[in-house]
Scaffold this motif. Structure first.
Motif, PDB file in Angstrom:
ATOM      1  N   VAL A  66       3.890   4.188   6.094  1.00 48.39           N
ATOM      2  CA  VAL A  66       2.628   4.385   6.818  1.00 48.39           C
ATOM      3  C   VAL A  66       2.082   3.013   7.168  1.00 48.39           C
ATOM      4  O   VAL A  66       1.676   2.248   6.299  1.00 48.39           O
ATOM      5  CB  VAL A  66       1.596   5.161   5.985  1.00 48.39           C
ATOM      6  N   GLY A  67       2.092   2.689   8.460  1.00 48.17           N
ATOM      7  CA  GLY A  67       1.531   1.435   8.921  1.00 48.17           C
ATOM      8  C   GLY A  67       0.049   1.557   9.201  1.00 48.17           C
ATOM      9  O   GLY A  67      -0.530   2.652   9.184  1.00 48.17           O
ATOM     10  N   THR A 106       0.821  -1.210   0.000  1.00 52.41           N
ATOM     11  CA  THR A 106       0.000   0.000   0.000  1.00 52.41           C
ATOM     12  C   THR A 106       0.855   1.260   0.000  1.00 52.41           C
ATOM     13  O   THR A 106       0.342   2.361  -0.219  1.00 52.41           O
ATOM     14  CB  THR A 106      -0.940   0.015   1.208  1.00 52.41           C
ATOM     15  N   GLY A 107       2.142   1.109   0.264  1.00 53.65           N
ATOM     16  CA  GLY A 107       3.097   2.200   0.264  1.00 53.65           C
ATOM     17  C   GLY A 107       4.459   1.622   0.557  1.00 53.65           C
ATOM     18  O   GLY A 107       4.588   0.415   0.816  1.00 53.65           O
ATOM     19  N   SER A 131       2.933  -1.340   6.462  1.00 53.43           N
ATOM     20  CA  SER A 131       1.924  -1.333   5.408  1.00 53.43           C
ATOM     21  C   SER A 131       0.551  -1.374   6.065  1.00 53.43           C
ATOM     22  O   SER A 131       0.433  -1.528   7.283  1.00 53.43           O
ATOM     23  CB  SER A 131       2.101  -2.544   4.491  1.00 53.43           C
ATOM     24  N   LEU A 132      -0.501  -1.283   5.262  1.00 51.21           N
ATOM     25  CA  LEU A 132      -1.852  -1.382   5.810  1.00 51.21           C
ATOM     26  C   LEU A 132      -2.282  -2.829   6.020  1.00 51.21           C
ATOM     27  O   LEU A 132      -3.435  -3.076   6.350  1.00 51.21           O
ATOM     28  CB  LEU A 132      -2.859  -0.675   4.886  1.00 51.21           C
ATOM     29  N   MET A 133      -1.372  -3.755   5.870  1.00 56.66           N
ATOM     30  CA  MET A 133      -1.692  -5.154   6.164  1.00 56.66           C
ATOM     31  C   MET A 133      -0.568  -5.759   7.004  1.00 56.66           C
ATOM     32  O   MET A 133      -0.066  -6.830   6.731  1.00 56.66           O
ATOM     33  CB  MET A 133      -1.940  -5.979   4.900  1.00 56.66           C
TER      34      MET A 133
END
Length: 277
Positions: free
Chosen positions: A112-113, A103-104, A151-153
């Motif tokens: 960005v977590g 996601t980044g 990450s967002l995961m």
């Protein structure tokens, strides 16, 4: 019940200056079904060269690994859209059906977590990835979320927030254990049903502890994890893939020696689990 095919065995390409056909033949002799490719390896030789090498050797590209970024708003998203177009075309040419998703950037600047992301960043990621899934689906391609800190995961609940918010069958997970602040058994219970890919590692002192080492030498027993993934993983997508990553173990070992030893380990595990079905 174990599926008849069990799983595919992959290796993350770490052989700069080795010609694709030569490297694929050697990996095939060591028992690997195919490889993962990052942008540097893809660009070093070019898509057409890789396609020819896959045809010549019978090897496969199990996953292509672009670097998307949905955390910077419009500019980052538009660059990611262009990157998706590029990698969908590369996947078409070389016959790959799985694209890795971040996601980044998971390291360096701009990390960005899940716990730091704003609601806007969550919305951007969900809306954009839903669109990406819809663009990839006609080509038979799944997008695979790499569960990675930064990450967002980065843990099971954040990965499921994306999976459930996007609600597309061709969005899956790469269960890269251990996840952030989470016992591996918790991650496995939550994400087995969405997992099609594993970056498989082992460590001298247990999951994420000590130094990276060969799969047959480390302290973590992968068999219960793989059994669960085979029994509970999604049946609507391609075979589960176990893919050897970080094969130099932080500079301690030659990646070819890792390929030799890990190839033996993974093929023995596959034979055992196939026979037990």
């Amino acid at each position: 019940m174990i599926r008849p095919k069990a799983f595919d065995i992959g290796f993350c390409w770490r052989f700069p200056k080795t010609e694709p056909e030569e490297g694929l033949r050697r990996l095939g002799e060591l028992g690997f079904d195919g490889i993962e490719l990052w942008p540097d390896g893809l660009q070093e030789w070019g898509v057409e060269c890789w396609a020819a090498a896959f045809r010549a050797t019978g090897g496969r590209c199990i996953q292509l690994c672009p670097y998307f970024d949905f955390m910077k708003g419009g500019e980052g998203i538009e660059k990611s859209r262009a990157l998706l177009t590029e990698f969908l075309e590369a996947a078409r040419v070389i016959g790959c059906t799985r694209l890795r998703v971040f996601t980044g950037p998971p390291w360096g600047e701009g990390v960005v977590g899940a716990r730091e992301a704003t609601e806007r960043q969550w919305r951007d990621a969900i809306d954009t990835l839903r669109d990406f899934c819809d663009r990839a689906a006609p080509q038979g391609i799944e997008l695979c979320l790499e569960c990675h800190e930064g990450s967002l995961m980065e843990d099971a609940s954040s990965a499921l927030r994306l999976i459930e918010g996007i609600a597309r069958l061709n969005l899956t997970t790469n269960l890269q254990l251990p996840l952030r602040d989470e016992a591996w058994i918790v991650s496995l219970a939550a994400l087995a049903r969405t997992t099609t890919h594993v970056h498989i590692h082992n460590w001298t002192l247990g999951p994420g502890k000590g130094e990276l080492t060969f799969l047959d030498e480390g302290a973590f027993d992968w068999e219960p994890v793989v059994r669960t993934l085979l029994a509970e993983g999604p049946a609507h997508v391609g075979a589960l893939a176990l893919s050897v990553e970080h094969s130099d173990h932080g500079g301690r070992h030659d990646p070819w020696e890792t390929a030799r030893r890990d190839g033996i380990y993974l093929n023995r595990l596959r034979a055992k689990l196939t026979d037990s079905g």
